[in-house]
Design an enzyme around this catalytic site. Structure first.
Site, PDB file in Angstrom:
ATOM      1  N   ASN A  67      27.473 -17.122  30.911  1.00 48.62           N
ATOM      2  CA  ASN A  67      27.359 -18.016  32.070  1.00 48.62           C
ATOM      3  C   ASN A  67      28.571 -18.946  32.152  1.00 48.62           C
ATOM      4  O   ASN A  67      28.645 -19.808  33.012  1.00 48.62           O
ATOM      5  CB  ASN A  67      26.048 -18.832  32.032  1.00 48.62           C
ATOM      6  CG  ASN A  67      25.993 -19.796  30.869  1.00 48.62           C
ATOM      7  OD1 ASN A  67      26.882 -19.795  29.999  1.00 48.62           O
ATOM      8  ND2 ASN A  67      24.969 -20.622  30.828  1.00 48.62           N
ATOM      9  N   THR A 101      30.514 -22.541  28.138  1.00 47.26           N
ATOM     10  CA  THR A 101      31.498 -22.821  27.076  1.00 47.26           C
ATOM     11  C   THR A 101      32.453 -21.643  26.885  1.00 47.26           C
ATOM     12  O   THR A 101      33.527 -21.799  26.334  1.00 47.26           O
ATOM     13  CB  THR A 101      30.822 -23.160  25.720  1.00 47.26           C
ATOM     14  OG1 THR A 101      29.998 -22.063  25.302  1.00 47.26           O
ATOM     15  CG2 THR A 101      29.981 -24.424  25.817  1.00 47.26           C
ATOM     16  N   LYS A 115      17.414 -24.209  25.025  1.00 45.38           N
ATOM     17  CA  LYS A 115      16.908 -23.142  25.895  1.00 45.38           C
ATOM     18  C   LYS A 115      17.510 -21.787  25.557  1.00 45.38           C
ATOM     19  O   LYS A 115      16.819 -20.783  25.538  1.00 45.38           O
ATOM     20  CB  LYS A 115      17.189 -23.480  27.367  1.00 45.38           C
ATOM     21  CG  LYS A 115      16.194 -24.480  27.950  1.00 45.38           C
ATOM     22  CD  LYS A 115      16.545 -24.871  29.368  1.00 45.38           C
ATOM     23  CE  LYS A 115      16.278 -23.759  30.355  1.00 45.38           C
ATOM     24  NZ  LYS A 115      16.614 -24.172  31.736  1.00 45.38           N
ATOM     25  N   LYS A 141      13.420  -4.575  23.515  1.00 42.74           N
ATOM     26  CA  LYS A 141      12.155  -3.834  23.437  1.00 42.74           C
ATOM     27  C   LYS A 141      12.067  -2.825  24.587  1.00 42.74           C
ATOM     28  O   LYS A 141      11.768  -1.653  24.388  1.00 42.74           O
ATOM     29  CB  LYS A 141      11.000  -4.841  23.495  1.00 42.74           C
ATOM     30  CG  LYS A 141       9.631  -4.246  23.530  1.00 42.74           C
ATOM     31  CD  LYS A 141       8.586  -5.362  23.338  1.00 42.74           C
ATOM     32  CE  LYS A 141       7.287  -5.008  24.000  1.00 42.74           C
ATOM     33  NZ  LYS A 141       6.963  -5.819  25.168  1.00 42.74           N
ATOM     34  N   ALA A 185      22.881 -13.692  16.399  1.00 42.67           N
ATOM     35  CA  ALA A 185      23.868 -14.572  15.786  1.00 42.67           C
ATOM     36  C   ALA A 185      23.145 -15.833  15.331  1.00 42.67           C
ATOM     37  O   ALA A 185      22.851 -16.720  16.126  1.00 42.67           O
ATOM     38  CB  ALA A 185      24.954 -14.936  16.791  1.00 42.67           C
ATOM     39  N   TYR A 202      20.469 -27.595  17.894  1.00 38.04           N
ATOM     40  CA  TYR A 202      21.090 -26.305  17.561  1.00 38.04           C
ATOM     41  C   TYR A 202      20.372 -25.658  16.386  1.00 38.04           C
ATOM     42  O   TYR A 202      19.963 -24.498  16.439  1.00 38.04           O
ATOM     43  CB  TYR A 202      22.556 -26.547  17.216  1.00 38.04           C
ATOM     44  CG  TYR A 202      23.365 -25.301  16.921  1.00 38.04           C
ATOM     45  CD1 TYR A 202      23.636 -24.361  17.924  1.00 38.04           C
ATOM     46  CD2 TYR A 202      23.882 -25.061  15.648  1.00 38.04           C
ATOM     47  CE1 TYR A 202      24.398 -23.230  17.662  1.00 38.04           C
ATOM     48  CE2 TYR A 202      24.647 -23.934  15.380  1.00 38.04           C
ATOM     49  CZ  TYR A 202      24.907 -23.028  16.384  1.00 38.04           C
ATOM     50  OH  TYR A 202      25.665 -21.907  16.115  1.00 38.04           O
ATOM     51  N   LYS A 217      18.135 -22.208  16.520  1.00 37.62           N
ATOM     52  CA  LYS A 217      18.501 -21.005  15.758  1.00 37.62           C
ATOM     53  C   LYS A 217      17.393 -20.618  14.774  1.00 37.62           C
ATOM     54  O   LYS A 217      17.166 -19.437  14.527  1.00 37.62           O
ATOM     55  CB  LYS A 217      19.821 -21.226  15.025  1.00 37.62           C
ATOM     56  CG  LYS A 217      21.041 -21.283  15.948  1.00 37.62           C
ATOM     57  CD  LYS A 217      21.356 -19.921  16.568  1.00 37.62           C
ATOM     58  CE  LYS A 217      22.657 -19.945  17.359  1.00 37.62           C
ATOM     59  NZ  LYS A 217      22.975 -18.645  17.985  1.00 37.62           N
TER      60      LYS A 217
END
Ligand code: UDP
Length: 313
Positions: free
Chosen positions: A35, A38, A94, A108, A117, A148, A152
């Site tokens: 998107n 970054t 998100k 799936k 990652a 973060y 994760k």
């Protein structure tokens, strides 16, 4: 035999773009999804026009649609530097949660293998040193970095659940501090900040007294480890990182020496929850993937400097 297809979320980012290069050179068709909050098209513009490459601008926290078959999904979308995730806490949460759910749902649906990652941040400010994959970590869930770290950790849990309950073939890589070309100059991480400051003759900003340690991995080594993991049959998390540990103060000095800069080191306040130490135990990667880093820091930094010299002009 038809060509294999891989979807790389966050494909226009630092790591995603290097992975795009690697998978194309291995004969895959690469669908790069980003998107661009970054990531940047400048990281992948050399791939535009390549028939084996396709770019889709999309936020993976929304339903992901990809036409046709997929063999592999590499889920790399996320803000990944402390400054970025402090500026975008909700997007970070998100993409780690909703984005991982969408990407797993797609895996799936397409019967594709899925590689997450993950990060050394799941260990938080570790009380065990070096960190093996069996360590559960020391994370502050309500701290600034928690957005973060917890995203994760949730992503790992979600990945294992899709593996256990839906039979999706999954892999989890825990990535330690990685450096190389295509890092954003302003992403706030130690390496791009120090390199830019050194090349511009500005003061080098060491946080705290610089005694905190990190272990820096050259991007080509990381990509090799991820490629091997993607092709392995190992489901549990695997640390990929270079165990060559250094304090941040010594790291700043190394960059000053390498660039021949006249910059001085100044000290700034240590951000809250900044891990005091970090170093991977890579026994598992050695054993399962026959992987270990090949590029030591002095060589990796030299190669990275060329990129920054081009950028800082
Ligand atoms: N750091 C620093 N000066 C800077 C940027 C970072 O001293 O301008 C320190 C930071 O506090 C941390 C280490 O360098 O201890 C590595 O920070 P980075 O943001 O690169 O990654 P982290 O491992 O903290 O996610």
């Amino acid at each position: 035999m038809s060509e294999k297809k891989v979807l790389i979320t966050g494909g226009a980012g630092f790591l995603g773009s290097h992975l795009s290069d690697r998978f194309i050179s291995e004969g895959y068709h690469v669908i790069c999804m980003d998107n661009l909050i970054t990531g940047s098209t400048s990281n992948i513009e050399h791939l535009f026009g390549n028939k084996a490459f396709q770019f889709i601008e999309h936020d993976v926290t929304n339903y992901i649609h990809v036409k046709g078959d997929l063999d592999l999904i590499l889920h790399f979308a996320s803000p990944a530097s402390p400054i970025d995730y402090l500026e975008m806490p909700i997007q970070t949460l998100k993409v780690g949660s909703l984005g991982t759910h969408k990407a797993l749902g797609l895996a799936k649906e397409k019967n594709a293998r899925f590689l997450l990652a993950s990060t050394s941040e799941v260990y938080g400010d570790p009380l065990v040193h070096p960190q093996p994959e069996t360590y559960w970590g020391n994370v502050n869930p309500i701290g600034f970095r928690g957005v973060y770290d917890e995203a994760k950790r949730f992503a790992e849990a979600m990945t294992m659940a899709y593996h256990r309950y839906h039979g999706v073939e999954t892999r989890i890589v825990r990535i330690f501090n990685t450096y190389g070309s295509r890092m954003r100059l302003d992403d706030g991480r130690a390496l791009p900040t120090f390199m830019s400051q050194a090349l511009e003759g500005k003061d080098i900003t060491v946080f705290g007294d610089g005694s905190q340690s990190r272990s820096f991995t050259f991007v080509d080594d990381l990509v090799e480890g991820i490629f091997r993991l993607a092709n392995s049959d190992y489901v549990e998390p695997v640390n990929i990182g270079n165990p060559q540990e250094i304090t941040i103060l010594e790291f700043a000095r190394e960059i000053i020496r390498l660039t021949g800069s006249k910059s001085k080191i100044i000290y700034k306040e240590l951000p809250k929850d900044d891990p005091q130490v970090r170093k991977p135990d890579i026994s598992r990667a050695r054993e399962i993937l026959d992987w270990e880093p090949r590029v030591d820091r002095s060589e990796g930094l030299k190669r990275t400097l060329e990129y920054f010299q081009e950028k800082v002009k």
